[in-house]
Design an enzyme around this catalytic site. Structure first.
Site, short mmCIF file in Angstrom:
data_model
loop_
_atom_site.label_atom_id
_atom_site.label_comp_id
_atom_site.label_asym_id
_atom_site.label_seq_id
_atom_site.Cartn_x
_atom_site.Cartn_y
_atom_site.Cartn_z
N SER A 1 0.83 -1.20 0.00
CA SER A 1 0.00 0.00 0.00
C SER A 1 0.88 1.26 0.00
O SER A 1 1.63 1.50 -0.93
CB SER A 1 -0.94 -0.06 1.21
OG SER A 1 -1.78 1.06 1.29
N ASP B 1 -9.26 -5.16 -5.36
CA ASP B 1 -8.62 -4.12 -4.56
C ASP B 1 -9.26 -2.78 -4.87
O ASP B 1 -9.11 -2.25 -5.97
CB ASP B 1 -7.12 -4.09 -4.88
CG ASP B 1 -6.32 -3.25 -3.89
OD1 ASP B 1 -6.89 -2.30 -3.32
OD2 ASP B 1 -5.13 -3.55 -3.71
N HIS C 1 -7.40 -5.16 -0.85
CA HIS C 1 -6.20 -4.40 -0.49
C HIS C 1 -5.42 -5.00 0.67
O HIS C 1 -4.19 -5.09 0.63
CB HIS C 1 -6.59 -2.95 -0.16
CG HIS C 1 -5.45 -2.00 -0.20
ND1 HIS C 1 -4.79 -1.65 -1.36
CD2 HIS C 1 -4.81 -1.33 0.80
CE1 HIS C 1 -3.81 -0.81 -1.10
NE2 HIS C 1 -3.81 -0.60 0.22
#
Length: 379
Positions: free
Chosen positions: A160, A326, A356
């Protein structure tokens, strides 16, 4: 009703109280019988970053094959890498495979909560976004790790925001020279197509309005709410699913029996300015530095618009791990990222069902994701 819930949760998240944290990640690691060493290193602008080292594993205490550095995502810290048991969590798997493992912690994330120039409860402490994480936190941590271990290069695994600061920071040749491979899980540079709630909600507001309403402070669940959250999760697991979804989108691969435990470790702080920066990426559809407005940009950058990051300068080997589900690292945005990189990715793996957080949280990541990670590192 959904809009009302959205506003309530945004306010709850934004109105935080600056705080210092203990190191539960160390307790977790040592609780499983693994060694854990703690280090503090100061950035050029005064932030004291906390690094966690797992020098060897339980199953393998012999000579190390190499050094792997793991960098957490947005509203996360080193906790995110160890939320599951050792057979399902990447740091333990790497340590048992013979690697010297380091967990990074960005400024203001619940662990790295002091600055040599400003107190934590001051506005100056919270004047940062992922710009500074890429410019200062990334090279500071990598330089310390290479010097401490005596290696020339490490393998960098980002998740991320850990990929955001990587794509921002590795355009710098000196920083990139410390890394032999960049493994990007849920890779992000562009988020125009993201569907998570918080960046989308903030993107419709002007930066000045957000800062006027909320101030320049910490972005975090108020401490009381954070203490109550695990109990609420036990009674109503869907509530904690919603908290995760609010920041990064839904997941269908979480171990529901551990949701309440996750809530004791997540989410973690960052700055309001950082979250505003994320929202600016949505509105601008560009991978760019923080937008201070025309006059502010002129003072800071010498131009009226924020400079865009040049992904063409990112030429180190990159491996992309993506998920079709995601909401934050949307496949359309990842495709744009891939086109702009300075070299073709050396490896790509897309897991259709993954969202995610699944690269860290999903119990089956040990079967679907981590074996190929080990193979890449061994090469």
């Amino acid at each position: 009703m959904k809009v009302l819930c959205t506003v309530v949760v945004v306010v709850a998240l934004l109105v935080g109280i600056a705080h210092a944290a203990s190191l539960p990640v160390v307790d977790i690691i040592q609780g499983y019988g693994y060694p854990a060493d703690t280090f503090s290193v100061a950035t050029p602008d005064g932030y004291n970053l906390i690094l966690i080292r797992v020098p060897y594993g339980v199953k393998n205490t012999g000579p190390r094959k190499g050094v792997v550095f793991l960098q957490h995502g947005v509203t996360d810290n080193a906790n995110g890498w160890v939320v599951n048991n050792p057979t399902q969590s990447l740091p333990f798997i790497l340590a048992d495979a013979g690697y010297d493992v380091w967990l990074g912690n960005n400024r203001g994330n619940g662990y790295s909560m002091t600055n040599n120039l400003y107190p934590t409860d001051s506005a100056k402490f919270w004047e940062f976004s992922f710009d500074e994480m890429g410019e200062f936190d990334l090279p500071t941590q990598l330089s310390f790790v290479t010097k401490t271990t005596g290696v020339a290069q490490v393998t960098y695994v980002g998740h991320s925001q850990g990929t955001v600061q990587g794509f921002a920071g590795f355009a710098n040749e000196t920083t990139a020279s410390m890394v032999n491979l960049f493994i990007a899980m849920a890779p992000i540079a562009f988020i125009f197509h993201e569907r998570a709630q918080i960046p989308r909600v903030l993107s419709v507001l002007h930066t000045a309005v957000i800062l006027e309403l909320l101030g320049n402070q910490e972005f975090f669940l108020p401490n009381v709410l954070h203490k109550l959250l695990p109990h609420a999760c036990t009674l109503a697991p869907r509530m904690c699913d919603f908290m995760i979804e609010f920041i990064s989108g839904p997941s269908h691969n979480l171990n529901q029996s551990r949701i309440a435990y996750y809530a004791t470790l997540e989410p973690n702080p960052t700055s309001i300015i950082n979250m505003v920066h994320w929202s600016q990426l949505v509105a601008a559809n560009k991978f760019q530095k923080f937008d201070y407005g025309s006059s502010g940009n002129m003072k800071r950058y010498g131009q009226t618009t924020p400079p865009e990051y040049n992904l063409g300068k990112v030429t180190l080997p990159v491996a992309l791990y993506t998920g079709s589900n995601d909401y934050l690292a949307d496949p359309e945005d990842v495709a744009v990222l891939k086109e702009q990189l300075g070299r073709k990715p050396v490896f790509e793996l897309n897991e259709d069902s993954y969202a995610h957080v699944d690269f860290l949280y999903s119990p089956d990541a040990k079967d679907l994701i981590y074996p190929s990670v080990l193979t890449l590192i061994q090469k």
